[in-house]
Design a protein around this motif. Structure first.
Motif: not given
Length: 372
Positions: A175-202
């Protein structure tokens, strides 16, 4: 530290004068209450202490103002006849002696009147009884149920069982590693960038799946822990110790809040109180400190109420047992916090009275004709 040492020194040197000032303050409070139709029973000190404190501090400022005016009048009349000045000094000394004798008589009469009214007031008696009960519960009472070695052995066995649930440590690490990966996936303005938005969803789906598995294991672990605490009981040594520990945690949190707020107020006063006198600055700072302490203790009481409810939940106490435990805990906490507030208020008023008396005495003792 310098202010505390100064207050303590002045209080020790002017202790007998503090009693005289306090009685004068009480007399002023009586006159004020008669003029504004305010109840003068002893219960006013508990029902509306801020009104009483404001009147006391106003009396201090009035005494200081009167003394300063007298000093200016004396400087204006510094070329008057020396014989007239000597006669005035003699008359002033006689008046002071008469006032001190009257203060002593008023002190004894006021103390007897207050004691008599307190003994007759049912509200004051009930308040005092609850206050003493709260102090006894927190400071002197022992646990009704003492933990035996057999109970303690069963408790430790169940706690070891709760700590050794299969796959609990591995799931927590995952769970700690999953939370870290989720935090790293949320880059700056990720909700406006499709590739990063898909990575965050996964990564969010992975985190939710691991979180659901961990919640099941955590619920199982909490159930075993609560069962171990239930065997001990809320009224056992462990339950009382947990409640007191949370009480003092909340108490220290309230003190830290008052200390931090007073520090900020002091810094702010350094820029806004340039035209104020020394007495005005001290009185303003003490009033803010008392206000911060009161707010901090109220916040501590509310915080402790939630923590105490959590203790009752963990020990799985019955409704009536938990209700009695909760009420006694609140009464005890309120008694401790009220004692601290009264101690702060009493020390602040005594220290302020000492400073004001020392300042006014120095001003009154200046030779006639001295330059301010």
């Amino acid at each position: 530290c310098l202010f505390v040492c100064l207050f303590t020194l002045l209080f020790a040197l002017q202790l007998h004068r503090c009693w005289n000032l306090f009685v004068l303050f009480a007399d002023s409070f009586h006159n004020y209450s008669m003029h504004h139709h305010i109840t003068t029973s002893p219960f006013i000190f508990f029902s509306n202490p801020f009104l009483f404190l404001v009147i006391l501090l106003k009396r201090i400022l009035d005494c200081s103002t009167i003394t300063q005016r007298k000093g200016r009048m004396e400087n204006d009349n510094r070329n008057s006849n020396n014989s007239n000045n000597n006669n005035n000094n003699i008359n002033n000394n006689n008046d002071n002696n008469n006032n001190e004798n009257g203060v002593v008589v008023l002190l004894g009469t006021g103390a007897r009147a207050i004691a008599t009214q307190v003994m007759k007031s049912k509200k004051a008696q009930a308040f005092l009884g609850l206050y003493l009960i709260g102090l006894y519960v927190v400071l002197f009472a022992t646990a009704p149920i003492h933990v035996t070695p057999e109970m303690e052995q069963v408790f430790h066995e169940k706690m070891e069982e709760a700590a050794s649930i299969p796959k609990y440590g591995e799931t927590l690490e995952e769970l700690q590693f999953a939370a870290y990966d989720l935090h790293e996936a949320k880059v700056f303005l990720w909700w406006f960038r499709p590739e990063h938005k898909e990575r965050v969803r996964v990564q969010q789906n992975i985190y939710n799946e691991v979180r659901s598995r961990f919640d099941v294991l955590e619920a199982e672990r909490e159930a075993i822990s609560r069962d171990a605490l239930k065997n001990l009981g809320i009224w056992s040594d462990y339950g009382i110790s947990d409640a007191k520990e949370r009480l003092w945690e909340s108490f220290h949190g309230g003190k830290e809040f008052a200390k931090r707020q007073t520090f900020f107020d002091t810094i702010l006063m350094a820029f806004t109180a340039r035209d104020s006198s020394f007495i005005e600055v001290i009185l303003s700072l003490l009033m803010r400190f008392i206000f911060n302490v009161t707010i901090g203790m109220i916040m501590s009481l509310v915080t402790f109420a939630f923590k105490l409810w959590n203790v009752i939940y963990l020990y799985q106490a019955s409704f009536w047992s938990g209700l009695v435990f909760f009420l006694l805990g609140l009464v005890g906490a309120a008694s401790i916090y009220l004692s601290y507030i009264l101690l702060v208020v009493g020390g602040s008023v005594a220290a302020t009275a000492s400073i004001v008396y020392a300042t006014t005495s120095i001003q009154a003792a200046r030779p006639r004709g001295a330059i301010n």
